[in-house]
Design an enzyme around this catalytic site. Structure first.
Site, short mmCIF file in Angstrom:
data_model
loop_
_atom_site.label_atom_id
_atom_site.label_comp_id
_atom_site.label_asym_id
_atom_site.label_seq_id
_atom_site.Cartn_x
_atom_site.Cartn_y
_atom_site.Cartn_z
N GLY A 156 0.86 -1.19 0.00
CA GLY A 156 0.00 0.00 0.00
C GLY A 156 0.89 1.23 0.00
N ARG A 157 0.34 2.32 0.53
CA ARG A 157 1.08 3.60 0.50
C ARG A 157 2.43 3.49 1.20
NH1 ARG A 157 -3.89 4.44 2.35
NH2 ARG A 157 -5.37 5.68 1.15
N ILE A 158 2.43 2.88 2.40
CA ILE A 158 3.68 2.85 3.18
C ILE A 158 4.67 1.88 2.54
CG2 ILE A 158 4.70 2.41 5.45
CD1 ILE A 158 1.97 3.34 6.67
N SER A 177 1.73 -9.09 -2.42
CA SER A 177 0.57 -8.23 -2.17
C SER A 177 -0.61 -8.84 -2.91
CB SER A 177 0.87 -6.82 -2.70
OG SER A 177 -0.30 -6.07 -2.81
N THR A 235 6.79 -2.39 11.14
CA THR A 235 6.22 -1.11 11.58
C THR A 235 4.71 -1.11 11.33
OG1 THR A 235 6.76 -0.17 9.41
CG2 THR A 235 8.29 0.31 11.21
N SER A 236 4.12 -2.31 11.12
CA SER A 236 2.67 -2.34 10.80
C SER A 236 1.85 -2.53 12.08
CB SER A 236 2.38 -3.42 9.76
OG SER A 236 2.68 -4.72 10.23
N ARG A 237 1.54 -3.76 12.43
CA ARG A 237 0.84 -4.04 13.68
C ARG A 237 1.49 -5.28 14.29
NH1 ARG A 237 -0.67 0.42 13.68
NH2 ARG A 237 -2.79 1.24 13.66
N GLU A 266 0.77 -4.49 23.15
CA GLU A 266 1.35 -3.21 23.56
C GLU A 266 0.64 -2.68 24.80
OE1 GLU A 266 1.43 -0.52 20.23
OE2 GLU A 266 2.31 -2.05 18.95
N HIS A 284 6.46 1.93 19.31
CA HIS A 284 5.42 2.35 18.35
C HIS A 284 5.56 3.84 17.97
CE1 HIS A 284 1.17 1.18 16.81
NE2 HIS A 284 1.73 2.08 16.03
N GLY A 286 6.11 4.88 14.71
CA GLY A 286 5.99 5.03 13.25
C GLY A 286 5.60 6.42 12.78
C1 DGY Z 1 -1.23 4.18 12.49
O1 DGY Z 1 -1.64 5.26 12.09
O2 DGY Z 1 -1.84 3.14 12.26
C2 DGY Z 1 0.05 4.20 13.25
O3 DGY Z 1 0.36 2.97 13.77
C3 DGY Z 1 -0.03 5.26 14.33
O4 DGY Z 1 1.24 5.56 14.76
#
Ligand code: DGY
Length: 318
Positions: A156-158, A177, A235-237, A266, A284, A286
């Site tokens: 996606g965008r990120i 993807s 850096t997602s979830r 978390e 967290h 990001g």
């Molecule tokens: C999001 O926007 O999903 C990020 O994890 C927030 O920092």
């Protein structure tokens, strides 16, 4: 006419609070803390609009008494903290904050990738603690980044912003993807099935939303497919990775290292993770730049204002 009530669950950066239209009645706790269940219920029951964060669990029971509520503006791009079907069923619009945090999150992904492969945190600790014995040719050797293969899960965008930055490191980019994404000019991004991306990448970075399908997407089987020299970055979830499987893969050197910004529970982090040297762990961060967090808040306000003025909320997700 009654003033519209806006409940904000956490203290947002001051420029966002300053931008709140003066005709709103704002409910905001005087000191920042994770709202208790009672506080959340009280806020939701009174509000016409809510700005909440990824640490607030918005479930069907909380929504069941929110009779005035028209919009929940989630201060995040991910919205796995909200029971979307329950909100939709009650006619409550949910919005998120896409685009404005793409660069910040992609930049932090690279900070983690470089930190873990070049042992930045271990080195910093040596210097600070006075335990650096002095330069030697074999000391704290890391892994090259330039010219290697970057694998992205989710484009996606990120994911795309992370891929664009890889051009500066002359890296090959592979991705898994559910859809094909055109490469940026001057780059070649190659789609492959997930297992092939796992097997061929030197650095694997996760950029999928958390859903039932992506929960524990990376577990023991997937880690075993990775190269023993590879690094995993998330850096997602947090729940996209099976943390217990990761701890064991790092202990047995199934992979070389990992760098995480997000965790399964978390703010708790598995003890196994914190005791491993081949890890970089961030809390967290990001989207955590001042500029980004202000833009996220302003998007929330734009969505709320649009909806309360009977216009379409631009970032509606339901
Ligand atoms: C999001 O926007 O999903 C990020 O994890 C927030 O920092």
């Amino acid at each position: 006419m009654d003033r519209l009530t806006l409940y904000i669950t956490r203290r947002l950066p001051q420029p966002v609070l300053d931008a709140i239209p003066r005709n709103y009645h704002v409910l905001l706790a005087p000191a920042d803390h994770l709202p208790t269940a009672d506080e959340l219920r009280h806020g939701f029951n009174q509000a016409d609009a809510v700005i909440c964060t990824l640490t607030d669990r918005i479930d069907a029971s909380l929504l069941s008494h929110a009779t005035k509520l028209k919009i929940i503006a989630n201060y995040a791009v991910g919205y796995n903290n909200i029971d979307l079907p329950a909100a939709t069923q009650r006619g409550i619009v949910v919005t998120n904050t896409p685009d404005v945090l793409t660069d910040a999150t992609a930049d932090l992904t690279w900070a983690l990738l470089l930190a873990v492969s070049r042992r930045v945190v271990e080195g910093d600790t040596w210097v600070r603690t006075g335990t650096w014995p002095g330069w030697t040719p074999t000391q704290m050797l890391g892994a090259d980044v330039s010219g290697k293969t970057l694998g992205l899960i989710g484009m996606g965008r990120i994911g795309q912003a992370v891929a664009q930055r890889a051009a500066g490191f002359r890296m090959s980019v592979l991705y898994a993807s559910h859809r094909l994404v055109p490469s940026s000019p001057g780059t070649t991004w190659v789609w492959l099935p997930l297992d092939d991306v796992l097997a061929q990448s030197d650095f694997l970075s996760l950029h999928v939303p958390l859903t039932e399908t992506t929960h524990h997407l990376i577990g023991q089987r997937e880690l075993a497919l990775m190269k023993p020299t590879a690094y995993l970055i998330n850096t997602s979830r947090g729940p996209v990775i099976d943390e217990a499987a990761l701890v064991s893969a790092l202990k047995t050197r199934t992979i070389a290292g990992a760098a995480l910004d997000v965790y399964e529970q978390e703010p708790l982090v598995s003890a196994g993770l914190t005791s491993l040297p081949n890890m970089v762990l961030l809390p967290h961060l990001g989207s955590a730049t001042l500029e980004t967090r202000v833009r996220m808040g302003l998007i929330c306000l734009d969505n709320i204002t649009a909806l309360l003025e009977n216009r379409t909320a631009p970032n509606r997700v339901n």
